[in-house]
Motif scaffolding. Structure first.
Motif, mmCIF file in Angstrom:
data_model
loop_
_atom_site.group_PDB
_atom_site.id
_atom_site.type_symbol
_atom_site.label_atom_id
_atom_site.label_comp_id
_atom_site.label_asym_id
_atom_site.label_seq_id
_atom_site.Cartn_x
_atom_site.Cartn_y
_atom_site.Cartn_z
ATOM 1 N N ILE A 240 0.878 -1.166 0.000
ATOM 2 C CA ILE A 240 0.000 0.000 0.000
ATOM 3 C C ILE A 240 0.917 1.217 0.000
ATOM 4 C CG2 ILE A 240 -1.750 1.308 1.255
ATOM 5 C CD1 ILE A 240 -2.623 -1.388 2.513
ATOM 6 N N ALA A 241 0.805 2.022 -1.044
ATOM 7 C CA ALA A 241 1.696 3.167 -1.194
ATOM 8 C C ALA A 241 0.889 4.450 -1.327
ATOM 9 C CB ALA A 241 2.587 2.969 -2.418
ATOM 10 N N ASP A 242 1.587 5.548 -1.184
ATOM 11 C CA ASP A 242 0.935 6.842 -1.348
ATOM 12 C C ASP A 242 0.887 7.204 -2.834
ATOM 13 O OD1 ASP A 242 3.444 7.985 -2.129
ATOM 14 O OD2 ASP A 242 3.932 8.307 -0.024
ATOM 15 N N GLU A 243 0.105 8.202 -3.120
ATOM 16 C CA GLU A 243 -0.113 8.593 -4.515
ATOM 17 C C GLU A 243 1.183 9.057 -5.184
ATOM 18 O OE1 GLU A 243 -2.915 11.620 -7.120
ATOM 19 O OE2 GLU A 243 -3.335 11.328 -4.990
ATOM 20 N N GLU A 244 1.993 9.793 -4.471
ATOM 21 C CA GLU A 244 3.241 10.301 -5.049
ATOM 22 C C GLU A 244 4.149 9.142 -5.489
ATOM 23 O OE1 GLU A 244 7.134 12.955 -3.794
ATOM 24 O OE2 GLU A 244 5.372 12.980 -2.505
ATOM 25 N N THR A 245 4.300 8.150 -4.630
ATOM 26 C CA THR A 245 5.129 6.989 -4.968
ATOM 27 C C THR A 245 4.587 6.278 -6.194
ATOM 28 O OG1 THR A 245 5.767 6.677 -2.666
ATOM 29 C CG2 THR A 245 5.998 4.778 -4.118
ATOM 30 N N LEU A 246 3.274 6.086 -6.243
ATOM 31 C CA LEU A 246 2.688 5.377 -7.381
ATOM 32 C C LEU A 246 2.799 6.168 -8.671
ATOM 33 C CD1 LEU A 246 -0.400 3.763 -5.657
ATOM 34 C CD2 LEU A 246 1.738 2.666 -6.347
ATOM 35 N N ARG A 247 2.709 7.464 -8.578
ATOM 36 C CA ARG A 247 2.870 8.283 -9.789
ATOM 37 C C ARG A 247 4.309 8.205 -10.306
ATOM 38 N NH1 ARG A 247 -1.447 10.391 -11.350
ATOM 39 N NH2 ARG A 247 -3.103 11.001 -9.948
ATOM 40 N N GLU A 248 5.254 8.225 -9.402
ATOM 41 C CA GLU A 248 6.661 8.211 -9.806
ATOM 42 C C GLU A 248 7.141 6.829 -10.242
ATOM 43 O OE1 GLU A 248 8.916 9.741 -6.531
ATOM 44 O OE2 GLU A 248 8.029 11.746 -6.706
ATOM 45 N N ARG A 249 6.680 5.771 -9.548
ATOM 46 C CA ARG A 249 7.285 4.458 -9.742
ATOM 47 C C ARG A 249 6.292 3.331 -9.969
ATOM 48 N NH1 ARG A 249 10.894 3.486 -4.801
ATOM 49 N NH2 ARG A 249 11.591 1.776 -6.094
ATOM 50 N N GLY A 250 5.016 3.639 -10.073
ATOM 51 C CA GLY A 250 3.984 2.615 -10.157
ATOM 52 C C GLY A 250 4.170 1.622 -11.286
ATOM 53 N N GLN A 251 4.402 2.101 -12.491
ATOM 54 C CA GLN A 251 4.546 1.203 -13.636
ATOM 55 C C GLN A 251 5.748 0.281 -13.454
ATOM 56 O OE1 GLN A 251 2.257 0.908 -16.131
ATOM 57 N NE2 GLN A 251 3.455 -0.899 -16.639
ATOM 58 N N ASP A 252 6.842 0.823 -12.980
ATOM 59 C CA ASP A 252 8.036 0.022 -12.729
ATOM 60 C C ASP A 252 7.766 -1.053 -11.679
ATOM 61 O OD1 ASP A 252 10.896 -0.627 -12.786
ATOM 62 O OD2 ASP A 252 10.948 0.345 -10.809
ATOM 63 N N LEU A 253 7.032 -0.713 -10.639
ATOM 64 C CA LEU A 253 6.740 -1.672 -9.571
ATOM 65 C C LEU A 253 5.832 -2.794 -10.048
ATOM 66 C CD1 LEU A 253 6.351 0.922 -6.707
ATOM 67 C CD2 LEU A 253 8.267 -0.648 -7.073
ATOM 68 N N VAL A 254 4.872 -2.460 -10.900
ATOM 69 C CA VAL A 254 3.998 -3.484 -11.482
ATOM 70 C C VAL A 254 4.823 -4.423 -12.358
ATOM 71 C CG1 VAL A 254 2.135 -3.865 -13.150
ATOM 72 C CG2 VAL A 254 1.856 -2.157 -11.352
ATOM 73 N N GLU A 255 5.724 -3.867 -13.135
ATOM 74 C CA GLU A 255 6.578 -4.692 -14.000
ATOM 75 C C GLU A 255 7.480 -5.620 -13.186
ATOM 76 O OE1 GLU A 255 8.518 -1.913 -16.607
ATOM 77 O OE2 GLU A 255 6.629 -1.400 -17.606
ATOM 78 N N ARG A 256 7.783 -5.251 -11.949
ATOM 79 C CA ARG A 256 8.568 -6.113 -11.055
ATOM 80 C C ARG A 256 7.716 -7.175 -10.372
ATOM 81 N NH1 ARG A 256 12.436 -2.090 -7.646
ATOM 82 N NH2 ARG A 256 12.974 -0.714 -9.362
ATOM 83 N N GLY A 257 6.409 -7.155 -10.629
ATOM 84 C CA GLY A 257 5.528 -8.181 -10.082
ATOM 85 C C GLY A 257 4.880 -7.844 -8.751
ATOM 86 N N LEU A 258 4.997 -6.616 -8.302
ATOM 87 C CA LEU A 258 4.360 -6.227 -7.043
ATOM 88 C C LEU A 258 2.872 -5.984 -7.235
ATOM 89 C CD1 LEU A 258 6.940 -3.684 -5.600
ATOM 90 C CD2 LEU A 258 6.494 -5.986 -4.787
ATOM 91 N N LYS A 259 2.084 -6.369 -6.244
ATOM 92 C CA LYS A 259 0.668 -5.997 -6.184
ATOM 93 C C LYS A 259 0.619 -4.638 -5.499
ATOM 94 C CE LYS A 259 -2.108 -9.023 -4.540
ATOM 95 N NZ LYS A 259 -2.707 -10.140 -3.765
ATOM 96 N N LEU A 260 -0.106 -3.697 -6.092
ATOM 97 C CA LEU A 260 -0.120 -2.339 -5.572
ATOM 98 C C LEU A 260 -1.498 -1.914 -5.103
ATOM 99 C CD1 LEU A 260 2.077 -0.508 -8.239
ATOM 100 C CD2 LEU A 260 2.780 -1.461 -6.035
ATOM 101 N N ALA A 261 -1.478 -1.099 -4.058
ATOM 102 C CA ALA A 261 -2.694 -0.481 -3.547
ATOM 103 C C ALA A 261 -2.405 0.990 -3.270
ATOM 104 C CB ALA A 261 -3.153 -1.170 -2.262
ATOM 105 N N LEU A 262 -3.429 1.780 -3.388
ATOM 106 C CA LEU A 262 -3.353 3.209 -3.096
ATOM 107 C C LEU A 262 -4.234 3.484 -1.892
ATOM 108 C CD1 LEU A 262 -2.695 6.208 -3.802
ATOM 109 C CD2 LEU A 262 -4.724 6.150 -5.275
ATOM 110 N N LYS A 263 -3.693 4.195 -0.907
ATOM 111 C CA LYS A 263 -4.498 4.626 0.237
ATOM 112 C C LYS A 263 -4.808 6.100 0.069
ATOM 113 C CE LYS A 263 -4.913 4.414 5.221
ATOM 114 N NZ LYS A 263 -4.314 3.854 6.449
#
Length: 166
Positions: free
Chosen positions: A30-53
């Motif tokens: 679970i990450a903040d919006e800023e982190t997901l905007r900056e690195r979200g696509q990269d994190l998905v490509e690494r296989g992480l499941k992502l959530a936004l709070k």
């Protein structure tokens, strides 16, 4: 440890709350919006499941562009009498067709469980105050809805039959 009510049962929270500096050490984050905007696509490509709070006061249109990256949206209720999180959940499901998990977090009460489920929440972050069974009981208490929402076709028919209108 935080308990999650999901699919009718309690479990430990598998999601980890990390900021940008520790996000790589988990598989479900679970990450903040800023982190997901900056690195979200990269994190998905690494296989992480992502959530936004997000706070319940935030409009889904503000973060709609991130929904394609997300497995879950966590909506935080800052006060039990603030209904904006209810509206956000319904909008995420209906307008944005979000199919991932919607988790309620923060200050909500057992009496709100049925309506939280009705507007689209399917997981609840419960405190460790010993009231878990109360939340479960209230979620199961109502099998049907007694208040109509726009688009509730079955309730529309039932209302017409009850009122005698066609």
């Amino acid at each position: 440890m935080t308990k999650i009510l999901s699919h009718g049962s309690l479990r430990d929270d598998e999601w980890q709350h990390f900021g940008a500096e520790r996000i790589e050490v988990a598989t479900s984050v679970i990450a903040d919006e800023e982190t997901l905007r900056e690195r979200g696509q990269d994190l998905v490509e690494r296989g992480l499941k992502l959530a936004l709070k997000v706070d319940g006061s935030r409009l889904p249109e503000d973060y709609a562009d991130l929904l394609c990256l997300l497995d879950m949206v966590v909506i935080y209720f800052s006060a039990m009498n603030d209904g904006r999180g209810f509206s956000s959940a319904r909008e995420l499901r209906e307008r944005y067709d979000f199919k991932g998990t919607l988790r309620a977090s923060g200050r909500f009460i057992p009496d709100q469980m049925a309506y939280l489920a009705r507007v689209g929440f399917d997981a609840w972050e419960l405190g460790d105050d010993g009231r878990e069974q109360t939340f479960i009981r209230e979620l199961r208490r109502f099998e049907g809805a007694y208040q109509r929402l726009p688009g509730d076709a079955a309730l529309e028919v039932a209302h017409r039959e009850w009122s005698g209108s066609s």
